[in-house]
Design a protein around this motif. Structure first.
Motif, short mmCIF file in Angstrom:
data_model
loop_
_atom_site.label_atom_id
_atom_site.label_comp_id
_atom_site.label_asym_id
_atom_site.label_seq_id
_atom_site.Cartn_x
_atom_site.Cartn_y
_atom_site.Cartn_z
N ILE A 64 -8.39 5.57 7.16
CA ILE A 64 -8.29 4.49 6.18
C ILE A 64 -8.11 3.19 6.96
N HIS A 65 -8.90 2.18 6.62
CA HIS A 65 -8.83 0.90 7.31
C HIS A 65 -8.25 -0.17 6.38
N HIS B 100 0.87 -1.17 0.00
CA HIS B 100 0.00 0.00 0.00
C HIS B 100 0.91 1.22 0.00
N TYR C 214 0.04 11.35 7.92
CA TYR C 214 -0.52 10.03 8.21
C TYR C 214 -0.08 9.53 9.59
N PHE D 90 1.31 5.31 0.02
CA PHE D 90 0.61 6.53 0.42
C PHE D 90 1.44 7.75 0.04
N VAL E 249 -7.75 9.86 -1.13
CA VAL E 249 -7.74 10.10 0.31
C VAL E 249 -8.51 11.37 0.62
N TYR F 235 -2.60 5.48 -2.67
CA TYR F 235 -3.47 6.44 -2.01
C TYR F 235 -2.91 7.85 -2.12
N GLN G 3 -10.39 11.79 7.25
CA GLN G 3 -11.10 10.51 7.28
C GLN G 3 -10.09 9.37 7.41
N THR H 255 -5.59 10.52 9.02
CA THR H 255 -5.07 11.49 8.06
C THR H 255 -5.47 12.90 8.46
N HIS I 47 -6.76 5.00 -4.89
CA HIS I 47 -7.76 5.43 -3.91
C HIS I 47 -7.58 6.92 -3.63
N ASP J 266 -1.91 -1.05 -3.84
CA ASP J 266 -2.96 -0.07 -3.64
C ASP J 266 -2.28 1.28 -3.42
#
Length: 298
Positions: A144-145, A69, A165, A71, A138, A99, A142, A153, A136, A97
């Protein structure tokens, strides 16, 4: 649960800001631009894709297939320039993934990464990457799970905007704060909230206070902070370990040595981020030894 699935580690692959600065004067701390990875349980999290991402990618080639992942704090050049050279992203069977927040101009992180790889900037487009890439958007503020990992964030104070983060897992917390500029009259509430009681706070400390306020070459408004402000934040947030990060490319090893000594004298948990440094975080289910700042200091 395997040993890897029970670990929470932070590793530095690139610690410089603005531009890569390889050379004899930057050997000990490194010259690659921002990239930090976290092994959180069985998950691999990566923060920013500076040239340090290329080094991380080479280390992953022996572990195929890989998942991760990635970010992004923002898409200024020094934070994305390693992405086109991230070899695992070109290999089929790998999965990433990705973000990032929507930029002030409305563009997504996918559009911006795609843009830097279009002709004439780069010889092949993003679409040539053979791995499975999922993007995704961001929304700062909110969470992120990712399974039982919670990533909080918040907006940072940087030209063009940036995102900070906080990674929470099994009672441990690691916080990644770059690029951001402190305020003159108060601590940034967003940063203070993300950093609260963290095991590790990685903080943008590009300048010294003297450089930041130099009347002949002021850095005020450039979107970066100082190691002195990092110490203030770490103390106020009750942080265990402060990793001074995003080093100015003009700061050689000896200069960073002096910053490290001064910062440690002001805050015993302060260390200097350097390429290759690994910081283990003790969790509620961890059996690893407790973290010692002096053990890992440069």
């Amino acid at each position: 649960m395997s040993r890897i699935d029970n670990q929470f580690n932070v590793q530095f692959w690139g610690v410089r800001g603005s531009i890569p600065c390889p050379g004899l004067d930057t050997v000990r701390y490194g010259g690659n631009t921002p990239c930090v990875s976290m092994q959180v349980g069985g998950k691999r999290l990566v923060f920013d894709a500076g040239t340090g991402l290329h080094v991380l990618g080479k280390s992953l080639l022996s572990q195929m297939p890989v998942e991760g992942h990635i970010f992004f704090t923002h898409s200024h050049w020094d934070h994305i320039q390693g992405f086109p050279f991230f070899t695992p992203a070109f290999i089929s069977g790998n999965k990433f993934d990705i973000y990032g927040a929507i930029a002030p101009d409305g563009s997504t992180i996918e559009q911006r990464l795609n843009g830097q790889m279009l002709h004439p900037n780069f010889p092949v487009p993003l679409q040539i990457m053979g791995s499975n890439l999922t993007f995704h958007n961001v929304q700062p503020g909110q969470p992120i799970h990712i399974d039982d990992i919670i990533i909080e964030t918040a907006h940072l104070n940087h030209p063009g905007e940036a995102v900070g983060y906080r990674v929470n897992w099994q009672g441990g917390a690691a916080v990644y704060i770059t690029d951001t500029e402190h305020y003159a009259d108060h601590l940034d509430e967003n940063v203070l909230w993300l950093a609260r009681n963290a095991d590790v706070l990685i903080y943008d400390s590009t300048y010294t206070d003297e450089e930041y306020r130099n009347p002949k070459s002021s850095k005020i408004g450039w979107g970066h902070s100082t190691w002195q402000e990092a110490v203030k934040m770490a103390k106020a947030a009750n942080v265990k370990t402060l990793a001074i990060y995003h080093h100015d490319p003009a700061h050689n090893d000896e200069f960073l040595d002096r910053i490290g000594e001064e910062a440690h004298a002001c805050f015993s948990g302060a260390i200097m981020a350097r390429e290759g440094l690994i910081l283990p975080i003790t969790t509620t289910d961890s059996t690893s030894e407790s973290f010692s700042a002096s053990k890992y200091s440069a």
